[in-house]
Design an enzyme around this catalytic site. Structure first.
Site, PDB file in Angstrom:
ATOM      1  N   LYS A 197       0.868  -1.186   0.000  1.00 24.07           N
ATOM      2  CA  LYS A 197       0.000   0.000   0.000  1.00 24.07           C
ATOM      3  C   LYS A 197       0.902   1.231   0.000  1.00 24.07           C
ATOM      4  O   LYS A 197       1.424   1.652   1.033  1.00 24.07           O
ATOM      5  CB  LYS A 197      -0.900  -0.010   1.241  1.00 24.07           C
ATOM      6  CG  LYS A 197      -1.589   1.316   1.563  1.00 24.07           C
ATOM      7  CD  LYS A 197      -2.534   1.785   0.477  1.00 24.07           C
ATOM      8  CE  LYS A 197      -3.329   3.013   0.931  1.00 24.07           C
ATOM      9  NZ  LYS A 197      -2.490   4.245   1.047  1.00 24.07           N
ATOM     10  N   GLU A 273       9.836   1.658  10.806  1.00 18.29           N
ATOM     11  CA  GLU A 273      10.938   2.590  10.557  1.00 18.29           C
ATOM     12  C   GLU A 273      10.310   3.972  10.592  1.00 18.29           C
ATOM     13  O   GLU A 273       9.541   4.337   9.712  1.00 18.29           O
ATOM     14  CB  GLU A 273      11.618   2.288   9.214  1.00 18.29           C
ATOM     15  CG  GLU A 273      12.967   2.978   9.054  1.00 18.29           C
ATOM     16  CD  GLU A 273      12.831   4.382   8.503  1.00 18.29           C
ATOM     17  OE1 GLU A 273      13.003   5.336   9.301  1.00 18.29           O
ATOM     18  OE2 GLU A 273      12.552   4.530   7.311  1.00 18.29           O
ATOM     19  N   CYS A 310      13.999  10.917   6.590  1.00 20.41           N
ATOM     20  CA  CYS A 310      13.991  10.701   8.041  1.00 20.41           C
ATOM     21  C   CYS A 310      15.394  10.568   8.609  1.00 20.41           C
ATOM     22  O   CYS A 310      15.618  10.852   9.788  1.00 20.41           O
ATOM     23  CB  CYS A 310      13.171   9.461   8.385  1.00 20.41           C
ATOM     24  SG  CYS A 310      13.694   7.972   7.504  1.00 20.41           S
ATOM     25  N   GLU A 409      10.552  16.497  14.339  1.00 16.99           N
ATOM     26  CA  GLU A 409      10.891  16.235  12.939  1.00 16.99           C
ATOM     27  C   GLU A 409      10.090  17.173  12.036  1.00 16.99           C
ATOM     28  O   GLU A 409       8.858  17.158  12.043  1.00 16.99           O
ATOM     29  CB  GLU A 409      10.588  14.777  12.586  1.00 16.99           C
ATOM     30  CG  GLU A 409      11.053  14.401  11.192  1.00 16.99           C
ATOM     31  CD  GLU A 409      10.862  12.916  10.901  1.00 16.99           C
ATOM     32  OE1 GLU A 409      11.804  12.286  10.389  1.00 16.99           O
ATOM     33  OE2 GLU A 409       9.762  12.401  11.183  1.00 16.99           O
TER      34      GLU A 409
END
Length: 505
Positions: A197, A273, A310, A409
């Site tokens: 997906k 992750e 990331c 982040e």
């Protein structure tokens, strides 16, 4: 595909080119969504629609899961290592034969700078499929433990490594090919079947791979399924469906928590992750030239692909006594990295993926000033770029590590520079984060470097510009950066179960 720029949304028809496929891949067939619905995918460099992708619903995801379950339970895919290796090599070879089509789609849909597609945005992960094909053939699937006398009974013991079963892979938009193939490659090589997906922002990248896999790679029906959708709930469907044995998710930490909670209902395995706020540590034994090189590297890194990674180092930690020197050196480089069209071979900083993401980054830039920070360079939308979702590479000074801008982040080309008071303090600041995904250390003394490397709690570290990205290197993080490892033998083994078997000796 002609990337025509236009101000008129009425002209946003599907453009001719290699990415016209809008199909789902379910049970070996390229099909429309059962509802017939489609959704638009957008060129982030222009803000204009590129075309349409099949918009799957829950019934389509149900069909894909059923196909993957059936293929795992009723075929020899899980046991035929040679077949799996052959199919993966065929997929690698056929993707390489379509590499220019894939490159064009990746630049247009993901906003990936063209230079980056020769590495981790495209050509690297395609080539990496060969590593996992080799591993399927060379891996030690059975290990003899020898004989023993448990409870006085002479027994021969063996360990068998077997595939988990059906893998649901849920992926983000920032590195669509790298992340998609880093899940699909090892999962298939290990003998699992897969339902992928992909993110709604980059459906064409996945759809083109699905088309090539279905038509040219020879996979048995149901082994590899791709379900594009604008509905994020379809990812949650993979997490809750009891027919799925493992969910492999890459994305934000908040969404990762939700995936983990949903998967707990059936106690399925979860690979996560997640986010990062990695530190780039500069030690005080660098001379002026080396310090400038370190700062330039930090500036270049966080500006690449508009900071949408990331593992990018977004906190620059420099000796307090050399803070002004470091700020100047960093700003000199960042100020010259003007955002540009990702199709231009000289572009380092392309657009952000969407208007939504640009608004998020702009909110953090406002917050940085409210927190007492100073925008040294950048800080807004570039002049003369009215189309597309661009933000200038931005350096923020004057904050400490307790500020939200330094802790959260951002996922944009924003670098926060922070002073430290020596090696131990640098390690303390680096570790003062909920994340632990990546990082960098620059210095002269090997002993000091080693102490810093061993002190920082993070999954990957670069020393003086070393590159850790490779098919055989496991990638993942500590703390809230995730659970498990991707790539390498460790990543391959995430998709395996261990079975102990005892025989009479």
């Amino acid at each position: 595909m002609t990337r025509t720029r236009t101000q008129d949304p009425a002209e946003s028809l599907i453009r001719p080119g290699p990415a016209e496929n809008t199909k789902l891949l379910i049970d070996g067939e390229l099909v429309d969504a059962s509802s017939g619905k489609t959704f638009a995918t957008v060129d982030p460099s222009t803000g204009m629609p590129l075309g349409l992708a099949a918009d799957a619903g829950p019934e389509d995801m149900d069909a894909a899961i059923a196909a993957a379950r059936r293929a795992f339970d009723t075929t020899d895919w899980a046991r035929d290592h040679v077949l799996r290796a052959r199919c993966l090599r065929a997929l690698r070879d056929r993707l390489q034969s379509h590499i220019e089509e894939l490159r064009e789609v990746t630049i247009a849909e993901a906003g990936a700078p063209a230079f980056f597609t020769t590495g981790p945005q495209l050509e690297g992960p395609v080539s990496d499929l060969g590593y996992f094909a080799d591993l399927a053939e060379s891996y030690q699937w059975e290990t003899e433990l020898g004989t023993a006398r448990p409870m006085g009974i002479l027994t021969r013991r063996a360990l068998l490594r077997e595939p988990v079963g059906v893998v649901g892979a849920v992926t983000p938009w920032n590195f669509p090919h790298q992340i998609n193939l880093a899940k699909v490659g090892p999962a298939l090589a290990a003998g699992n079947t897969v339902v992928l997906k992909p993110a709604p922002d980059t459906p064409w990248c996945a759809a083109l791979v699905a088309k090539i896999a279905a038509e040219e790679a020879g996979f048995p029906a149901g082994v590899f399924n791709v379900v594009t959708s604008s509905d994020h709930a379809l990812g949650a469907q993979l997490a809750t469906d009891p027919r799925v044995d493992l969910v492999s998710f890459t994305g934000s930490t908040d969404t990762g928590r939700a995936v983990m909670a949903a998967a707990s209902e059936s106690l399925k395995k979860v690979f996560l992750e997640l986010g990062g706020k990695s530190a780039f540590i500069v030690l005080d034994d660098l001379d002026a030239g080396a310090l400038a090189s370190a700062c330039a590297t930090a500036a270049f890194t966080v500006s690449t692909h508009a900071g949408q990674g990331c593992a990018l180092t977004t906190r620059l930690l420099v000796p307090r006594a050399r803070l002004e020197e470091a700020v100047t050196a960093t700003a000199d480089v960042m100020g010259g990295l003007a955002p540009g069209d990702p199709a231009d071979p000289g572009t380092i900083c392309g657009p952000l993926i969407s208007e939504r993401q640009r608004a998020r980054v702009e909110e953090y830039l406002r917050l940085a000033v409210e927190e007492g920070g100073t925008v040294v360079c950048g800080g807004g939308r570039p002049a003369g770029k009215d189309e597309g979702f661009y933000i200038e590479p931005t350096l923020i000074a004057g904050l400490d590590n307790s500020s939200r801008t330094a802790r959260e982040e951002i996922f944009g080309p924003v670098l926060v520079i922070l002073p430290h008071d020596g090696d131990e303090d640098a390690v303390r600041i680096a570790n003062d984060s909920p994340y632990g995904l990546s990082g960098a250390v620059w210095g002269e003394d090997p002993g000091r470097i080693d102490r810093v490397v061993r002190g920082v709690r993070t999954g990957t570290l670069s020393v003086n510009g070393g590159i850790w990205y490779s098919a055989d290197v496991p990638f993942g993080g500590y703390k809230q950066s995730g659970i498990g490892r991707e790539m390498g033998v460790s990543g391959f083994e995430e998709y395996l179960e261990t079975k102990a078997v005892a025989y009479p000796a």
